[in-house]
Design a protein around this motif. Structure first.
Motif: not given
Length: 168
Positions: A15-17, A25-40, A66-69, A93-94
């Motif tokens: 993902v980082l590459s 921003p994107v997050e990765l949770h247990e191998g699944t890409l997650r894209i948050p909605p725009p922030h207020f 980011g925090i590497r988990l 980045l993390l």
């Protein structure tokens, strides 16, 4: 609403590459890409205010770092407060969870379930000592005990920023 790209086999390094455009921003949770909605706008403003508060107390507070988990997960909290005396890699980045003393999440409608139900378990597993949730001007202060967060108290954000609440 979060956009979830089901895969389950993505890694942090993959993902980082990726070449990305824009500031999404994107997050990765247990191998699944997650894209948050725009922030207020108020979420960004609150995160900036909390970051400034900790910096005024002499703490290293970083918004949106980011925090590497693990190999297949990372999260990007609204604010990360590092442990006292810990140097962080400014080019990374993390950050590693061992360097983190506290994460702060600012709740908005699209993130409420993530912030209240999912992220406490994720951060607790990583051993991050403190988890704060800011929701509608109230800070819920939680501390890690054994393998889960225990609520300590709730403090109005304005009181906390004015030096009250016994927190910092």
């Amino acid at each position: 609403m979060w956009i979830v790209v089901p895969s389950g086999d993505l890694t942090v390094e993959t993902v980082l590459s990726l070449k990305r455009t824009g500031e999404v921003p994107v997050e990765l949770h247990e191998g699944t890409l997650r894209i948050p909605p725009p922030h207020f706008w108020w979420r960004q403003k609150t995160a900036t205010t909390v970051t400034r508060h900790f910096r005024q107390l002499g703490r290293a507070a970083l918004p949106g770092i980011g925090i590497r988990l693990g190999e297949r997960s990372y999260r990007i909290p609204d604010v990360v407060v590092l442990r006292a005396g810990v140097a962080f890699d400014q080019d990374a980045l993390l950050q590693e969870p061992e360097k983190v003393d506290m994460v702060v999440e600012v709740v908005e409608p699209a993130s409420a379930d993530e912030d209240r139900l999912v992220k406490p378990h994720v951060y607790a597993r990583a051993g991050i000592p403190n988890y704060w949730i800011v929701d509608r001007g109230v800070v819920s202060v939680n501390a890690l005990r054994a393998d889960r967060y225990v609520p300590l108290r709730e403090v109005p954000l304005e009181e906390l920023l004015a030096g009250g609440g016994g927190l910092g």
